[in-house]
Design an enzyme around this catalytic site. Structure first.
Site, mmCIF file in Angstrom:
data_model
loop_
_atom_site.group_PDB
_atom_site.id
_atom_site.type_symbol
_atom_site.label_atom_id
_atom_site.label_comp_id
_atom_site.label_asym_id
_atom_site.label_seq_id
_atom_site.Cartn_x
_atom_site.Cartn_y
_atom_site.Cartn_z
ATOM 1 N N SER A 1 10.350 37.599 53.117
ATOM 2 C CA SER A 1 9.092 36.518 53.058
ATOM 3 C C SER A 1 8.519 36.487 54.405
ATOM 4 O O SER A 1 8.122 37.937 55.222
ATOM 5 C CB SER A 1 10.824 35.775 53.681
ATOM 6 O OG SER A 1 10.950 35.690 55.223
ATOM 7 N N LEU B 1 13.855 31.204 57.514
ATOM 8 C CA LEU B 1 12.409 30.647 57.186
ATOM 9 C C LEU B 1 11.805 31.899 56.275
ATOM 10 O O LEU B 1 11.817 32.942 56.998
ATOM 11 C CB LEU B 1 12.146 30.377 58.231
ATOM 12 C CG LEU B 1 12.807 29.121 59.006
ATOM 13 C CD1 LEU B 1 12.535 28.800 60.780
ATOM 14 C CD2 LEU B 1 13.474 28.413 58.679
ATOM 15 N N HIS C 1 14.511 41.136 54.058
ATOM 16 C CA HIS C 1 15.528 40.892 54.330
ATOM 17 C C HIS C 1 16.706 42.348 54.250
ATOM 18 O O HIS C 1 17.303 42.186 54.804
ATOM 19 C CB HIS C 1 15.386 39.202 53.969
ATOM 20 C CG HIS C 1 15.004 38.610 54.029
ATOM 21 N ND1 HIS C 1 15.258 37.775 55.432
ATOM 22 C CD2 HIS C 1 13.614 37.518 53.582
ATOM 23 C CE1 HIS C 1 14.158 36.389 55.924
ATOM 24 N NE2 HIS C 1 13.433 37.298 54.669
ATOM 25 N N LEU D 1 17.432 45.471 51.421
ATOM 26 C CA LEU D 1 17.281 46.045 49.748
ATOM 27 C C LEU D 1 18.185 47.211 49.645
ATOM 28 O O LEU D 1 18.934 47.480 50.750
ATOM 29 C CB LEU D 1 16.065 47.513 50.629
ATOM 30 C CG LEU D 1 16.057 48.698 49.540
ATOM 31 C CD1 LEU D 1 14.219 49.375 50.271
ATOM 32 C CD2 LEU D 1 17.206 50.186 49.483
ATOM 33 N N TYR E 1 14.878 54.648 57.397
ATOM 34 C CA TYR E 1 13.551 53.688 57.140
ATOM 35 C C TYR E 1 12.235 55.172 57.769
ATOM 36 O O TYR E 1 10.596 54.356 57.725
ATOM 37 C CB TYR E 1 13.332 52.543 58.137
ATOM 38 C CG TYR E 1 14.448 51.615 56.964
ATOM 39 C CD1 TYR E 1 13.488 50.854 55.924
ATOM 40 C CD2 TYR E 1 15.925 51.184 57.362
ATOM 41 C CE1 TYR E 1 14.373 50.234 54.729
ATOM 42 C CE2 TYR E 1 16.468 50.043 56.471
ATOM 43 C CZ TYR E 1 16.238 49.601 55.373
ATOM 44 O OH TYR E 1 16.626 48.665 54.176
#
Length: 205
Positions: free
Chosen positions: A95, A109, A120, A122, A166
């Site tokens: 988002s 939000l 948010h 994976l 990551y």
């Protein structure tokens, strides 16, 4: 047609069809591999994969079913699902966020004016893990973000053991995250989304 399916570098990967013998009739099958934005109809499949992937490790899910539906209704273009023969095998949900660092509000939000994509979750279905699918999906997702002119960076929060994964995807550690979930603490990581003009000229964005 979704935005993703229109981008050349995100075209579905199709396996070569097997040559059939003269007496064998052709069967109509689903694409062997397909990448597309998720829809609210995918929410249950997403939650089932997420619940199995996260609860055994962290004891909780980044997104609950109502939150998954919430984001897939508000910003489906910031999600990406990998489907094998019609079955969801991996996904990313994001988002927009409009502040320098993630806060507790970032968990629920979506800020339409923001230039940061907050990733948010994976997750990969258990039967498809250890095949590199998480890395491939993240690469495709980050390439897709380069075609969204309002996006300047991607951010996420993760536990320490996920940092090497990551980092291999290009994210940099920013330091401890302000967000906590119960007793869990997180590290904030960032990926600069560059090359918008180049990508638009050379990939049909």
């Amino acid at each position: 047609m979704s935005v993703i399916s229109a981008l050349p570098f995100l075209k579905p990967i199709h396996q070569r069809p097997l040559r059939s013998s003269p007496g064998r009739q052709r069967r109509h099958t689903l694409p062997a591999s397909e990448f597309r934005c998720l829809t609210p109809e995918d929410a249950i499949s997403v939650f089932e994969i997420e619940r199995e992937a996260f609860i055994s490790v962290s004891g909780d899910c980044p997104l609950h079913l109502d939150e998954i539906r919430h984001f897939l209704n508000l910003c489906p273009e910031l999600s990406l699902g990998w489907f094998e023969e019609g079955q969801l095998v991996a996904f990313i949900i994001g988002s927009l966020w409009d502040q320098e660092k993630l806060s507790q509000d970032a968990l629920t939000l979506h800020k339409p004016g923001g230039t940061t994509v907050h990733i948010h979750a994976l997750a990969v279905h258990r039967t498809f893990r250890q095949q590199g699918k998480g890395s491939i999906l993240m690469w495709r997702y980050l390439q897709y973000l380069r075609c969204l002119p309002y996006v300047r960076r991607a951010m996420l929060m993760c536990e320490d053991f996920l940092i090497p994964f990551y980092q291999k995807c290009g994210f940099k550690v920013q330091g401890p995250c302000e967000v906590t979930v119960g007793s869990l603490a997180f590290v904030e990581m960032q990926y600069p989304v560059r090359g918008h003009a180049f990508m638009r000229r050379n990939s049909g964005c």
